[in-house]
Design an enzyme around this catalytic site. Structure first.
Site, PDB file in Angstrom:
ATOM      1  CG  ASP A  33      11.292  89.925  42.295  1.00 27.21           C
ATOM      2  OD1 ASP A  33      11.841  90.124  41.200  1.00 27.21           O
ATOM      3  OD2 ASP A  33      11.264  88.806  42.841  1.00 27.21           O
ATOM      4  CG  HIS A  34      13.376  93.187  37.587  1.00 27.59           C
ATOM      5  ND1 HIS A  34      14.444  92.818  38.365  1.00 27.59           N
ATOM      6  CD2 HIS A  34      13.515  92.519  36.428  1.00 27.59           C
ATOM      7  CE1 HIS A  34      15.199  91.973  37.702  1.00 27.59           C
ATOM      8  NE2 HIS A  34      14.664  91.775  36.519  1.00 27.59           N
ATOM      9  CG  HIS A  37      14.424  87.406  40.229  1.00 29.84           C
ATOM     10  ND1 HIS A  37      13.822  88.500  40.796  1.00 29.84           N
ATOM     11  CD2 HIS A  37      15.568  87.869  39.659  1.00 29.84           C
ATOM     12  CE1 HIS A  37      14.570  89.566  40.588  1.00 29.84           C
ATOM     13  NE2 HIS A  37      15.614  89.210  39.902  1.00 29.84           N
TER      14      HIS A  37
END
Length: 501
Positions: free
Chosen positions: A193-194, A256
């Site tokens: 999950d960037h 996110h």
């Protein structure tokens, strides 16, 4: 030589162990992610000498391309999207270790990939260590995992980096996990999950646990409520097929946004090892109370103006049905049912085509219990708010009351700001740089674990199940605004309002 912030080539050398020699394999190497993020991130790591000396890259995709064409294409990508100045003395050694295999993901194609990797083990000394990055559609993951699992050997380590979405719901996520666990252990699986690689997200942990002034008041006694906003000005950017399946709740909310909430609400870990940090995040996610229908709002944007330009409504986007019921906005009031946060609302919202691009975590403290000032003196005073700006203006801001200069007692809110760009001379690294380096080193702290994913999907599935019982009136907000009026009503019922600055 003294290591200073002014020397970017040496930046970070003493901060972490250099990863083992390895080959970095990108499935879907001709795609946008490789061009914009992955290869530029590798270049930045090479620029700072953080990559292992014995390193290679193998790109795999259906597009026909030679090794030299692949290198040329990636060089252009680094020049266009890289954050560091292009230097041949940095790029050339990295490019020498690049190979490309034009193939689909059928079994016979994997023989060619394996042959290329075996050759690189000999030429580059990568020692049989493999980091496989899945920049592919979710439908291809199962096939690739089966083939890699059947072909793995005892020589070297193997790690898999899986991009979101990880499943479509709880059942599909569990099925995908079962496929992965058939051949690979949990410590070999890196669900990326960037957002967790962003410096300001990681700074939330430092802010809380490295500063004695915050953690003692990080609870229901002192905090009135928390607001988390993930706002985008962009539309779906040609991703109609994906977005129609995902919607806002699966695209951003499930991963996110819930990760930001978990980091804000989690208890202090025993230490900063990956297992301890993720244990506390899972506890926070398990404590989330499933919101009722009146505590969740969904929306879909119509035609409007964003940054002065007229943009089409969601149903007017290419590939979207004129009666689509896919949501592009979600707002919710959530509660973390534990001793720290009982009865403290977490208001969260995310959406596309909103008024401004912004990702923030705002912690609003309760007002002073008995201010001795006249009411007229505090007309311009608002409650203390600590805001973590994740993007675009990365930093932290604290709103406090201060006396206005001059005669008499007049109090207004002022802001104490910390901006990364002003406090540190080096630029912020891209999230993918940190995450790729961590995966090479086997550090899973910033990657999501199986039980985290399942807790996230459990909450989303419960919300989606409630949505199936009614048909909303879409579109219900104009592009360029802050979402549907019902979102303001959601927070307004509690005598609060969304932050607008």
């Amino acid at each position: 030589m003294t290591i200073t912030q002014e020397n970017p080539l040496l930046e970070g050398l003493q901060l972490r162990r250099t990863p083992d020699p390895c080959a970095f394999v990108i499935f879907g190497a001709s795609g946008d992610l490789s061009h914009r993020k992955l290869i530029p991130a590798l270049y930045s790591l090479a620029y700072r000498r953080l990559l292992p000396q014995k390193f290679a890259v193998v790109g795999v995709a259906r597009t026909e391309m030679s090794d030299d064409q692949f290198r040329t294409t990636m060089e252009a990508a680094v020049k266009e999207f890289g954050r560091d100045p292009f230097r041949s003395d940095v790029w050339d050694p990295l490019a020498e270790g690049m190979r490309y295999v034009a193939a689909d993901f059928a079994q016979e194609a994997q023989s060619r990939v394996e042959a290329s990797l075996t050759e690189l083990d000999e030429e580059r000394g990568t020692g049989g260590n493999r980091l496989y990055y899945f920049a592919v559609p979710p439908s291809a993951i199962g096939l690739l995992v089966d083939q890699l699992g059947k072909r793995r050997t005892a020589r070297g380590w193997t790690r898999l980096v899986i991009e979101k979405p990880f499943g479509h719901d709880l059942d599909s996520a569990r099925a995908l996990t079962a496929k992965l666990h058939k051949h690979f252990a949990e410590e070999e699986i890196f669900r990326i999950d960037h957002y967790l690689g962003k410096e300001t997200v990681q700074n939330m942990l430092v802010l809380r646990f490295a500063n004695g002034i915050f953690e003692p008041i990080w609870n229901r006694q002192f905090i009135d409520h928390v607001q988390i906003t993930v706002a985008e000005t962009l539309g779906i950017e040609g991703r109609a097929e994906y977005y129609e399946q995902a919607g806002a709740i699966r695209d951003i909310f499930q991963n996110h946004l819930l990760q930001l909430l978990a980091l804000t609400a989690m208890e202090p870990p025993i230490d900063f090892t990956s297992e301890q940090v993720r244990n506390e995040k899972v506890k926070a996610l398990r404590s989330l109370h499933t919101p009722g229908p009146k505590s969740v709002v969904r929306g879909q944007y119509g035609r409007g103006y964003v940054e002065g330009e007229e943009v089409p409504g969601y149903r007017e986007e290419l590939g979207i049905a004129p009666d689509s019921m896919t949501e592009t906005y979600v707002a919710a009031k959530l509660f973390v049912d534990n001793w720290r946060w009982a009865d403290t609302p977490f208001y969260v919202r995310m959406g596309k085509r909103l008024a401004r691009r912004e990702t923030t975590i705002a912690i609003q403290f309760k007002s002073a219990p008995h201010p001795p000032f006249e009411e007229s003196a505090t007309e311009g005073l608002r409650p203390n708010v600590l805001v973590v700006h994740v993007q675009p203006d990365e930093g932290v801001s604290l709103a406090i009351g201060a006396k206005v200069p001059g005669a008499g007692m007049q109090i207004r809110t002022v802001h104490m700001d910390f901006l990364y760009g002003g406090a540190f001379r080096t630029g912020l690294p891209e999230a993918y740089e940190r995450l790729i380096l961590d995966a090479m080193a086997g550090d899973q702290t910033l990657f999501t674990r199986t039980d985290e994913v399942e807790e996230q999907w459990s909450l989303v599935d419960a919300i989606v199940a409630a949505w199936r019982r009614d048909r909303p009136e879409f579109p219900n907000y104009a592009a360029g605004t802050w979402g549907p009026a019902s979102a303001n009503e959601l927070i307004g019922r509690d005598g609060r309002e969304w932050r607008s600055h």
